[in-house]
Design a protein around this motif. Sequence first.
Motif, PDB file in Angstrom:
ATOM      1  N   LYS A  79       0.838  -1.211   0.000  1.00  0.00           N
ATOM      2  CA  LYS A  79       0.000   0.000   0.000  1.00  0.00           C
ATOM      3  C   LYS A  79       0.871   1.259   0.000  1.00  0.00           C
ATOM      4  CE  LYS A  79      -3.558  -2.480   2.504  1.00  0.00           C
ATOM      5  NZ  LYS A  79      -4.210  -2.693   3.793  1.00  0.00           N
ATOM      6  N   GLN A  80       2.174   1.071  -0.259  1.00  0.00           N
ATOM      7  CA  GLN A  80       3.166   2.160  -0.328  1.00  0.00           C
ATOM      8  C   GLN A  80       3.365   2.855   1.017  1.00  0.00           C
ATOM      9  OE1 GLN A  80       5.050   2.362  -3.051  1.00  0.00           O
ATOM     10  NE2 GLN A  80       3.778   0.643  -3.725  1.00  0.00           N
ATOM     11  N   ARG A  81       3.100   2.149   2.118  1.00  0.00           N
ATOM     12  CA  ARG A  81       3.380   2.681   3.451  1.00  0.00           C
ATOM     13  C   ARG A  81       4.794   2.288   3.825  1.00  0.00           C
ATOM     14  NH1 ARG A  81      -1.464   0.082   6.783  1.00  0.00           N
ATOM     15  NH2 ARG A  81      -0.525  -1.702   5.751  1.00  0.00           N
ATOM     16  N   GLN A  82       5.520   3.214   4.422  1.00  0.00           N
ATOM     17  CA  GLN A  82       6.882   2.930   4.851  1.00  0.00           C
ATOM     18  C   GLN A  82       6.897   2.822   6.367  1.00  0.00           C
ATOM     19  OE1 GLN A  82       9.811   5.367   2.986  1.00  0.00           O
ATOM     20  NE2 GLN A  82      11.487   4.656   4.284  1.00  0.00           N
ATOM     21  N   GLY A  83       7.493   1.704   6.860  1.00  0.00           N
ATOM     22  CA  GLY A  83       7.547   1.491   8.304  1.00  0.00           C
ATOM     23  C   GLY A  83       8.492   0.352   8.624  1.00  0.00           C
ATOM     24  N   TRP A  84       8.428  -0.089   9.885  1.00  0.00           N
ATOM     25  CA  TRP A  84       9.362  -1.100  10.387  1.00  0.00           C
ATOM     26  C   TRP A  84       8.577  -2.322  10.833  1.00  0.00           C
ATOM     27  CZ3 TRP A  84      14.728  -0.188  10.698  1.00  0.00           C
ATOM     28  CH2 TRP A  84      15.120   1.092  10.343  1.00  0.00           C
ATOM     29  N   VAL A  85       9.113  -3.525  10.503  1.00  0.00           N
ATOM     30  CA  VAL A  85       8.519  -4.782  10.962  1.00  0.00           C
ATOM     31  C   VAL A  85       9.633  -5.647  11.540  1.00  0.00           C
ATOM     32  CG1 VAL A  85       6.589  -4.773   9.336  1.00  0.00           C
ATOM     33  CG2 VAL A  85       8.743  -5.873   8.694  1.00  0.00           C
ATOM     34  N   GLU A  86       9.244  -6.612  12.352  1.00  0.00           N
ATOM     35  CA  GLU A  86      10.246  -7.480  12.963  1.00  0.00           C
ATOM     36  C   GLU A  86      10.942  -8.325  11.891  1.00  0.00           C
ATOM     37  OE1 GLU A  86       9.381  -9.317  16.904  1.00  0.00           O
ATOM     38  OE2 GLU A  86       7.351  -8.578  16.456  1.00  0.00           O
ATOM     39  N   THR A  87      12.252  -8.451  12.018  1.00  0.00           N
ATOM     40  CA  THR A  87      13.073  -9.171  11.042  1.00  0.00           C
ATOM     41  C   THR A  87      12.641 -10.621  10.911  1.00  0.00           C
ATOM     42  OG1 THR A  87      14.928  -7.749  11.605  1.00  0.00           O
ATOM     43  CG2 THR A  87      15.446  -9.766  10.434  1.00  0.00           C
ATOM     44  N   LYS A  88      12.211 -11.226  12.022  1.00  0.00           N
ATOM     45  CA  LYS A  88      11.872 -12.647  11.982  1.00  0.00           C
ATOM     46  C   LYS A  88      10.669 -12.936  11.081  1.00  0.00           C
ATOM     47  CE  LYS A  88       9.032 -12.539  16.181  1.00  0.00           C
ATOM     48  NZ  LYS A  88       8.894 -13.053  17.540  1.00  0.00           N
ATOM     49  N   PHE A  89       9.910 -11.894  10.727  1.00  0.00           N
ATOM     50  CA  PHE A  89       8.740 -12.101   9.867  1.00  0.00           C
ATOM     51  C   PHE A  89       9.036 -11.818   8.391  1.00  0.00           C
ATOM     52  CE2 PHE A  89       6.601 -11.012  13.974  1.00  0.00           C
ATOM     53  CZ  PHE A  89       6.130 -12.284  14.226  1.00  0.00           C
ATOM     54  N   ILE A  90      10.294 -11.541   8.063  1.00  0.00           N
ATOM     55  CA  ILE A  90      10.678 -11.235   6.674  1.00  0.00           C
ATOM     56  C   ILE A  90      11.414 -12.443   6.082  1.00  0.00           C
ATOM     57  CG2 ILE A  90      12.069  -9.736   5.192  1.00  0.00           C
ATOM     58  CD1 ILE A  90       9.761  -8.257   6.355  1.00  0.00           C
ATOM     59  N   ASN A  91      10.984 -12.889   4.940  1.00  0.00           N
ATOM     60  CA  ASN A  91      11.625 -14.005   4.226  1.00  0.00           C
ATOM     61  C   ASN A  91      12.057 -13.544   2.839  1.00  0.00           C
ATOM     62  OD1 ASN A  91      11.188 -15.957   6.213  1.00  0.00           O
ATOM     63  ND2 ASN A  91       9.100 -16.319   5.482  1.00  0.00           N
ATOM     64  N   GLN A  92      13.159 -14.114   2.362  1.00  0.00           N
ATOM     65  CA  GLN A  92      13.585 -13.831   0.990  1.00  0.00           C
ATOM     66  C   GLN A  92      12.837 -14.728  -0.004  1.00  0.00           C
ATOM     67  OE1 GLN A  92      15.579 -11.337   0.062  1.00  0.00           O
ATOM     68  NE2 GLN A  92      15.677 -10.737   2.213  1.00  0.00           N
ATOM     69  N   ASP A  93      12.311 -15.845   0.489  1.00  0.00           N
ATOM     70  CA  ASP A  93      11.557 -16.764  -0.377  1.00  0.00           C
ATOM     71  C   ASP A  93      10.117 -16.284  -0.495  1.00  0.00           C
ATOM     72  OD1 ASP A  93      13.798 -18.398  -0.570  1.00  0.00           O
ATOM     73  OD2 ASP A  93      13.253 -19.490   1.255  1.00  0.00           O
ATOM     74  N   LYS A  94       9.516 -16.609  -1.607  1.00  0.00           N
ATOM     75  CA  LYS A  94       8.114 -16.238  -1.799  1.00  0.00           C
ATOM     76  C   LYS A  94       7.260 -16.955  -0.774  1.00  0.00           C
ATOM     77  CE  LYS A  94       8.440 -15.364  -6.747  1.00  0.00           C
ATOM     78  NZ  LYS A  94       7.989 -15.745  -8.075  1.00  0.00           N
ATOM     79  N   SER A  95       6.253 -16.261  -0.289  1.00  0.00           N
ATOM     80  CA  SER A  95       5.370 -16.852   0.714  1.00  0.00           C
ATOM     81  C   SER A  95       4.470 -17.893   0.068  1.00  0.00           C
ATOM     82  CB  SER A  95       4.513 -15.761   1.350  1.00  0.00           C
ATOM     83  OG  SER A  95       3.618 -15.244   0.385  1.00  0.00           O
ATOM     84  N   LEU A  96       3.859 -18.705   0.909  1.00  0.00           N
ATOM     85  CA  LEU A  96       2.941 -19.721   0.404  1.00  0.00           C
ATOM     86  C   LEU A  96       1.760 -19.079  -0.323  1.00  0.00           C
ATOM     87  CD1 LEU A  96       2.898 -22.242   3.395  1.00  0.00           C
ATOM     88  CD2 LEU A  96       4.125 -22.427   1.230  1.00  0.00           C
ATOM     89  N   LYS A  97       1.345 -17.921   0.148  1.00  0.00           N
ATOM     90  CA  LYS A  97       0.230 -17.218  -0.493  1.00  0.00           C
ATOM     91  C   LYS A  97       0.590 -16.860  -1.936  1.00  0.00           C
ATOM     92  CE  LYS A  97      -2.464 -12.943  -0.022  1.00  0.00           C
ATOM     93  NZ  LYS A  97      -2.646 -11.716   0.761  1.00  0.00           N
ATOM     94  N   ILE A  98       1.791 -16.283  -2.129  1.00  0.00           N
ATOM     95  CA  ILE A  98       2.228 -15.899  -3.485  1.00  0.00           C
ATOM     96  C   ILE A  98       2.432 -17.144  -4.335  1.00  0.00           C
ATOM     97  CG2 ILE A  98       4.073 -14.772  -4.795  1.00  0.00           C
ATOM     98  CD1 ILE A  98       2.357 -12.796  -3.280  1.00  0.00           C
ATOM     99  N   GLN A  99       3.066 -18.179  -3.752  1.00  0.00           N
ATOM    100  CA  GLN A  99       3.274 -19.416  -4.505  1.00  0.00           C
ATOM    101  C   GLN A  99       1.950 -20.034  -4.910  1.00  0.00           C
ATOM    102  OE1 GLN A  99       5.840 -22.108  -2.361  1.00  0.00           O
ATOM    103  NE2 GLN A  99       7.390 -20.533  -1.997  1.00  0.00           N
ATOM    104  N   TYR A 100       0.981 -19.986  -3.998  1.00  0.00           N
ATOM    105  CA  TYR A 100      -0.341 -20.528  -4.298  1.00  0.00           C
ATOM    106  C   TYR A 100      -0.994 -19.753  -5.444  1.00  0.00           C
ATOM    107  CZ  TYR A 100      -5.193 -21.927  -3.646  1.00  0.00           C
ATOM    108  OH  TYR A 100      -6.464 -22.395  -3.860  1.00  0.00           O
TER     109      TYR A 100
END
Length: 196
Positions: A76-97
């Motif tokens: 949504k073009q919002r800039q902010g901070w999220v916890e590192t543990k929730f960031i993956n370099q691999d595509k998520s299952l949702k995107i893969q699906y």
Amino acid sequence: MVKHACVALAFMLSALFTTAAHAEQGTAYISDELYIFMHSGAGKNYRILGSVDAGTPVTLVSGEENNGFLEIIDDKQRQGWVETKFINQDKSLKIQYQELGEQLAQTQQALRNAQAQLPELQTLNRDLQEQAQQLQAQLDQAIAERDALNAKQQGLKAKEKRQLLTYGGAIAFIGLFLGIILTVILSRRKRYDGWA
């Protein structure tokens, strides 16, 4: 016991720093949790800007970890901070699906198109087979005609040779016959010339 806990904690921290060091600026994905909160700063004590759904592709701003958080720009073009543990370099299952669903839809459409073309292709195949049979029959006929012409030509050559031999023999016989007659006539003439 404390020693083992310290060693385990050291391994976890080194793994965390290694993961953070490998994070680069670019596209990453929110891990497959239900949703996570995006904060205005690098920590949970900062104001919550909103939530980001699981599997959402995000853009890493710098790729540098700060206090266990990464700065991102969400879908949504919002800039902010999220916890590192929730960031993956691999595509998520949702995107893969979603991608697999699109590939399945494309494959099914290609299959439907192929099935629609099948009767036309079968008709074309039958027509081509009939044409091939007709061409083979024409080729067989042309080969038979060629063989007949070759046989006729060989017969004509043999006949021509026989005629040449016959003519040559006849000419030789006539020449021999004329030679004998001339010899006889000339020898009689000489005899008569001697008496006179």
